[in-house]
Design a protein around this motif. Structure first.
Motif, PDB file in Angstrom:
ATOM      1  N   UNK A  23      49.016  36.706  46.312  1.00  0.00           N
ATOM      2  CA  UNK A  23      47.687  36.357  45.807  1.00  0.00           C
ATOM      3  C   UNK A  23      47.071  37.533  45.060  1.00  0.00           C
ATOM      4  N   UNK A  24      47.175  38.706  45.659  1.00  0.00           N
ATOM      5  CA  UNK A  24      46.587  39.907  45.073  1.00  0.00           C
ATOM      6  C   UNK A  24      47.201  40.202  43.701  1.00  0.00           C
ATOM      7  N   UNK A  25      48.519  40.083  43.597  1.00  0.00           N
ATOM      8  CA  UNK A  25      49.201  40.360  42.332  1.00  0.00           C
ATOM      9  C   UNK A  25      48.842  39.340  41.257  1.00  0.00           C
ATOM     10  N   UNK A  26      48.751  38.065  41.652  1.00  0.00           N
ATOM     11  CA  UNK A  26      48.412  37.018  40.677  1.00  0.00           C
ATOM     12  C   UNK A  26      46.994  37.223  40.134  1.00  0.00           C
ATOM     13  N   UNK A  27      46.032  37.444  41.037  1.00  0.00           N
ATOM     14  CA  UNK A  27      44.645  37.666  40.595  1.00  0.00           C
ATOM     15  C   UNK A  27      44.535  38.964  39.805  1.00  0.00           C
ATOM     16  N   UNK A  28      45.346  39.959  40.161  1.00  0.00           N
ATOM     17  CA  UNK A  28      45.345  41.219  39.416  1.00  0.00           C
ATOM     18  C   UNK A  28      45.773  40.999  37.971  1.00  0.00           C
ATOM     19  N   UNK A  29      46.777  40.148  37.774  1.00  0.00           N
ATOM     20  CA  UNK A  29      47.224  39.836  36.413  1.00  0.00           C
ATOM     21  C   UNK A  29      46.113  39.177  35.608  1.00  0.00           C
ATOM     22  N   UNK A  30      45.355  38.283  36.260  1.00  0.00           N
ATOM     23  CA  UNK A  30      44.234  37.625  35.583  1.00  0.00           C
ATOM     24  C   UNK A  30      43.197  38.662  35.143  1.00  0.00           C
ATOM     25  N   UNK A  31      42.888  39.589  36.028  1.00  0.00           N
ATOM     26  CA  UNK A  31      41.906  40.631  35.692  1.00  0.00           C
ATOM     27  C   UNK A  31      42.434  41.564  34.607  1.00  0.00           C
ATOM     28  N   UNK A  32      43.727  41.867  34.650  1.00  0.00           N
ATOM     29  CA  UNK A  32      44.300  42.733  33.617  1.00  0.00           C
ATOM     30  C   UNK A  32      44.250  42.076  32.240  1.00  0.00           C
ATOM     31  N   UNK A  33      44.496  40.761  32.202  1.00  0.00           N
ATOM     32  CA  UNK A  33      44.385  40.033  30.931  1.00  0.00           C
ATOM     33  C   UNK A  33      42.939  40.065  30.438  1.00  0.00           C
ATOM     34  N   UNK A  34      42.003  39.879  31.360  1.00  0.00           N
ATOM     35  CA  UNK A  34      40.588  39.917  31.000  1.00  0.00           C
ATOM     36  C   UNK A  34      40.193  41.293  30.464  1.00  0.00           C
ATOM     37  N   UNK A  35      40.679  42.340  31.126  1.00  0.00           N
ATOM     38  CA  UNK A  35      40.372  43.699  30.675  1.00  0.00           C
ATOM     39  C   UNK A  35      41.032  43.976  29.329  1.00  0.00           C
ATOM     40  N   UNK A  36      42.260  43.490  29.162  1.00  0.00           N
ATOM     41  CA  UNK A  36      42.971  43.711  27.898  1.00  0.00           C
ATOM     42  C   UNK A  36      42.250  43.065  26.716  1.00  0.00           C
ATOM     43  N   UNK A  37      41.517  41.979  26.977  1.00  0.00           N
ATOM     44  CA  UNK A  37      40.787  41.320  25.893  1.00  0.00           C
ATOM     45  C   UNK A  37      39.694  42.213  25.326  1.00  0.00           C
ATOM     46  N   UNK A  38      39.292  43.236  26.084  1.00  0.00           N
ATOM     47  CA  UNK A  38      38.277  44.170  25.582  1.00  0.00           C
ATOM     48  C   UNK A  38      38.793  44.989  24.409  1.00  0.00           C
ATOM     49  N   UNK A  39      40.117  45.081  24.269  1.00  0.00           N
ATOM     50  CA  UNK A  39      40.671  45.897  23.189  1.00  0.00           C
ATOM     51  C   UNK A  39      40.348  45.337  21.808  1.00  0.00           C
ATOM     52  N   UNK A  40      39.901  44.068  21.757  1.00  0.00           N
ATOM     53  CA  UNK A  40      39.475  43.515  20.475  1.00  0.00           C
ATOM     54  C   UNK A  40      38.120  44.078  20.043  1.00  0.00           C
ATOM     55  N   UNK A  41      37.381  44.648  21.017  1.00  0.00           N
ATOM     56  CA  UNK A  41      36.067  45.210  20.725  1.00  0.00           C
ATOM     57  C   UNK A  41      36.043  46.733  20.808  1.00  0.00           C
ATOM     58  N   UNK A  42      36.808  47.283  21.749  1.00  0.00           N
ATOM     59  CA  UNK A  42      36.829  48.729  21.940  1.00  0.00           C
ATOM     60  C   UNK A  42      38.264  49.195  22.080  1.00  0.00           C
ATOM     61  N   UNK A  43      38.475  50.467  21.788  1.00  0.00           N
ATOM     62  CA  UNK A  43      39.801  51.055  21.934  1.00  0.00           C
ATOM     63  C   UNK A  43      39.887  51.758  23.284  1.00  0.00           C
TER      64      UNK A  43
END
Length: 339
Positions: A23-43
């Motif tokens: 569960x922890x790893x699956x939810x972690x992947x979701x959060x990592x994808x969400x954080x990675x989406x910030x790269x469209x706005x900031x480096x």
């Protein structure tokens, strides 16, 4: 009896880790994808990505731990029942309530951990996350790229031909102050200045034009400083007491407090209802652990969501007492009466 408690606790720990880690790893992947989406706005660098992820860890644990506890509790009690190990403990003279007491202590520890995460860890981690992203977005606003159109500096649109560190050459600035009034500035060189948290662009050797439908004005300047008045203020941290004290006047925060308190107590609240249907005699009672996990989790989280929307402190206390009393009554009727 001590050995029996230790044996049950050991089995629970193995079952819990088997469920919690995926569960922890699956939810972690979701959060990592969400954080990675910030790269469209900031480096952000890989190290900064990991830093942002670390700020999300309290949230991940808080939302995965109660569900993992319920699933592990149901699985371990069903396994001990189907392997006839609980029957053996009953035959040795241990009452069902005493067998469950070791898991009750564990549920209390889990609830205390969830309380610490929700009321101490999560407010701090959210503020760190917001502070980090605010600072990075502020840096992104100042990252003026040469040769790119449509870049904004405060209320102005800016174009630069060349850039070396914080110095620019061949600069053009456009601003529309009114519906019918526009400004246009050009400069041979300029540089960014930052003082007392306010950023400005200092232009040297240029011309400025202000024109409308009826007139055109021209000015030559040796230096002109343009300020970015749209910059957000630096993020202000709040200590834990100040953060939660706003619940007295802010209903949204008060409802959040009720939600955190209820979810933190789910391990205790779920113990007796789950045990009522998973401490079974395998000869006469079927294994319905999946239905039990689904039903208990759904009902508890629906209650938590309702408290977050419409709850008050008296309603929270009444709800907690009702669930505890109902669970205890159910356990006594279905299990303790016979074992």
């Amino acid at each position: 009896m001590v050995n029996a408690k230790g044996y049950i606790s050991s089995n629970f720990t193995k079952s819990f880790l088997t469920i919690f880690l995926p569960f922890f790893l699956i939810i972690s992947l979701v959060y990592l994808v969400k954080i990675s989406s910030l790269t469209s706005k900031i480096q952000i660098s890989f190290t900064e990505l990991i830093t942002l992820y670390s700020y999300a860890v309290p949230d991940i644990i808080f939302y995965t731990l109660p569900l993992s506890f319920i699933a592990a509790l149901a699985n371990v009690l069903v396994k001990l029942s189907t392997d006839n190990e609980l029957i053996a403990l009953y035959a040795l003279g241990l009452k069902a309530n005493k067998v469950l007491k070791g898991l009750l202590y564990l549920s209390i520890l889990f609830s205390l951990l969830l309380m610490a995460i929700s009321f101490l860890g999560m407010p701090l981690s959210k503020q760190f996350y917001k502070s980090f992203t605010t600072a990075k977005k502020s840096e992104a606003k100042l990252n003026i790229l040469p040769g790119k159109l449509g870049q904004k500096f405060g209320d102005y649109y800016i174009y630069v031909k060349e850039k070396k560190k914080d110095k620019f050459s061949n600069i053009v600035i456009y601003n529309r102050t009114d519906k019918n009034v526009e400004q246009f500035f050009s400069s041979l060189e300029g540089k960014l200045n930052k003082k007392n948290g306010v950023t400005s662009l200092l232009l040297n050797d240029g011309y400025g034009y202000t024109y409308s439908d009826i007139k055109l004005q021209q000015a030559k300047y040796q230096s002109l400083e343009v300020y970015d008045h749209n910059q957000k203020k630096n993020f202000q941290f709040e200590d834990i007491i100040a953060y939660w004290s706003k619940a007295k006047t802010d209903k949204k925060i008060m409802h959040r407090v009720l939600f955190f308190a209820f979810v933190s107590l789910i391990p205790i609240l779920a113990l007796y209802p789950v045990a009522s249907f998973t401490m079974i005699n395998p000869r006469y009672q079927p294994n319905r652990s999946f239905i039990v996990i689904f039903a208990v989790t759904l009902l508890l989280y629906l209650t938590a969501s309702s408290l977050e929307k419409w709850g008050t402190l008296p309603i929270l206390i009444l709800t907690l007492l009702s669930i505890l009393m109902f669970g205890k009554w159910l356990f006594k009727k279905r299990v303790e009466k016979y074992f």
